[in-house]
Design a protein around this motif. Structure first.
Motif, PDB file in Angstrom:
ATOM      1  N   PHE A 323      -5.124  -4.349  54.048  1.00 38.66           N
ATOM      2  CA  PHE A 323      -3.766  -4.803  54.346  1.00 38.66           C
ATOM      3  C   PHE A 323      -3.759  -6.289  54.713  1.00 38.66           C
ATOM      4  N   THR A 412       4.093  -2.542  52.480  1.00 38.30           N
ATOM      5  CA  THR A 412       3.057  -3.044  51.571  1.00 38.30           C
ATOM      6  C   THR A 412       3.638  -3.442  50.212  1.00 38.30           C
ATOM      7  N   GLY A 424       0.252  -1.921  46.083  1.00 34.63           N
ATOM      8  CA  GLY A 424       0.374  -1.870  47.529  1.00 34.63           C
ATOM      9  C   GLY A 424      -0.615  -0.867  48.094  1.00 34.63           C
TER      10      GLY A 424
END
Length: 471
Positions: A323, A412, A424
């Motif tokens: 992330f 995301t 994502g």
């Protein structure tokens, strides 16, 4: 630009046999429309003033990328895929911005002309991005890019010869890397068609593949390592390659961006491989695990978007690491997206300066980056970019959530389009899925987000602001 796009639109039909180009009519119609728009534009503006002031350059840069995205979606919309307008625009925007997000599935059996068009779009977007970062954004003083201004960033008669020399050098380097990538993949066992497509999208750090499994289709450590190398190449400053080509040896590895970028790609995959080995109780093959981790980390950091497996399922720590890696991006002057390495380095310089001021309030500090002074204007521009990036991330995430998408998918998806990463981390649009199940409005919003991210956001915000049009 529209006339050039029309020429490239006929390439998928010319490069493939008639039996492998069933959408030839769609490409011919699309090329005719682009050619017509281009010719009409030339006729309407013949004899007009051509003084490229910053205000005109903002309009030209933003409008051209938006209109090119729309026109390049025509082959998808007119083909036998039966895509909606939003889906065709999403796919073409993802291609031209080298994002790599897709709404298409069944790629293994899809018409080859459409697969080839996706790859050509990313290749064209890659060289367009390099030119924009080298010559346009420093001139427009966007997001701290003035730090990389050269004589070729000045749009004056005196600078034009240097700009032409640099443009030729960038094109030669880009073409050479692309050809080497295609041949390398071909010699390593890919079919010529697969090698051609992946060669184009690797150097462009785009991530479009010819299979739903992406690079996982080939199940070869050698190909994964080759792809890792070409993704790294595409994420390095291309103007430094040109300088190396002109005899300035060593400038590439003396660059602070390059050194930090390579350090990240050496350290993080090693640590993540150790983590994966630990949680697997020793069952993970270290060599295979390291190659797979190195490839997927490089794909995310360089904003390419390839995947060899579903890395979002590697455990909580890996999920969080990926992330935050989505923010990073490659070097300025490359085909990669993201926030760019240099902005993190400038932030550390400012942080160190502020800490030292607390200890030595009367001291005078100088800021230097790559041996060049960093002005307050550059710092202010970088801070403005960071703020507008985070604000855009918040607004797009809220918009996705308002369309009833879950938090992880909303966050995301917003992040991956603004950084042009591609996949994502959510159940929709993750590395093992695509964006097809999203609502139509979400596809429109994310398409605009891809263009904003590619144009450094501020360029779009300025053109949309009322103050821009008052004078």
């Amino acid at each position: 630009m529209f006339i050039l796009l029309s020429i490239f639109m006929v390439l998928p039909v010319l490069l493939l046999a008639n039996s492998e180009a069933p959408n030839a009519l769609a490409f011919a119609e699309s090329a005719a429309i682009c050619l017509g728009v281009g010719v009409i534009g030339i006729l309407l503006t013949r004899g007009s003033a051509s003084d490229l002031k910053p205000r005109f350059m903002f309009v030209l840069t933003v409008s051209s990328w938006f209109i090119l995205s729309m026109l390049s979606g025509l082959p998808f919309y007119l083909s036998d895929l039966n895509l909606t307008l939003a889906e065709a625009f999403f796919e073409s925007t993802s291609g031209i911005t080298t994002t790599g997000a897709t709404i298409l599935s069944g790629l293994d059996s899809m018409d080859q002309d459409l697969l080839l068009w996706r790859s050509i779009l990313q290749w064209l977007g890659g060289i367009g991005i390099i030119g924009m970062f080298v010559a346009v954004l420093p001139f427009l003083r966007v997001g701290g890019m003035r730090l990389f201004a050269t004589e070729s960033s000045e749009w004056t008669d005196k600078a034009l010869p240097r700009m032409k020399t640099l443009s030729r050098g960038l094109l030669v380097v880009y073409l050479a890397f692309s050809i080497i990538a295609v041949l390398t993949y071909w010699f390593s066992g890919m079919t010529l068609f697969d090698a051609f497509n992946h060669g184009l999208t690797s150097i462009a750090t785009g991530g479009f593949s010819t299979s739903d499994l992406s690079m996982g289709k080939f199940d070869s450590n050698l190909i994964l390592l080759e792809a890792t190398f070409f993704m790294m190449l595409g994420s390095l400053p291309f103007f430094l390659f040109v300088r190396e080509m002109h005899g300035q040896h060593g400038v590439l590895f003396r660059d602070q961006q390059v050194r930090l970028f390579l350090t990240i790609l050496l350290v993080i995959p090693a640590l993540l491989t150790a983590y994966r080995y630990t949680i697997s109780d020793g069952s993970l093959n270290l060599i295979d695990g390291y190659v797979e981790t190195l490839f997927n980390v490089t794909s995310v950091v360089t904003t390419t978007g390839y995947a060899s497996s579903d890395y979002s399922a590697w455990g909580p720590l890996a999920f969080v690491v990926f992330f935050f890696l989505m923010f990073v991006g490659g070097c300025s002057g490359s085909t990669a997206g993201g926030m760019k390495i240099f902005r993190f380095q400038l932030s550390l310089i400012v942080l160190r300066e502020q800490l030292m001021r607390l200890l030595h309030p009367r001291a005078v500090f100088t800021r230097n980056y790559n041996g060049r002074p960093v002005s307050d204007e550059i710092i202010a521009s970088m801070i403005a970019y960071t703020f507008i990036f985070l604000l855009s991330l918040l607004l797009i995430t809220l918009a996705m959530a308002a369309l009833q998408l879950d938090f992880i998918t909303s966050l995301t998806s917003a992040l991956t389009v603004l950084t042009n990463v591609g996949p994502g981390l959510g159940p929709i649009g993750g590395p093992a899925t695509n964006f097809a199940p999203m609502p139509e409005m979400a596809k429109w919003i994310l398409s605009v987000g891809m263009l904003m991210g590619r144009l450094e956001i501020i360029s779009v915000v300025i053109v949309l602001s009322p103050a821009f049009w008052r004078t």
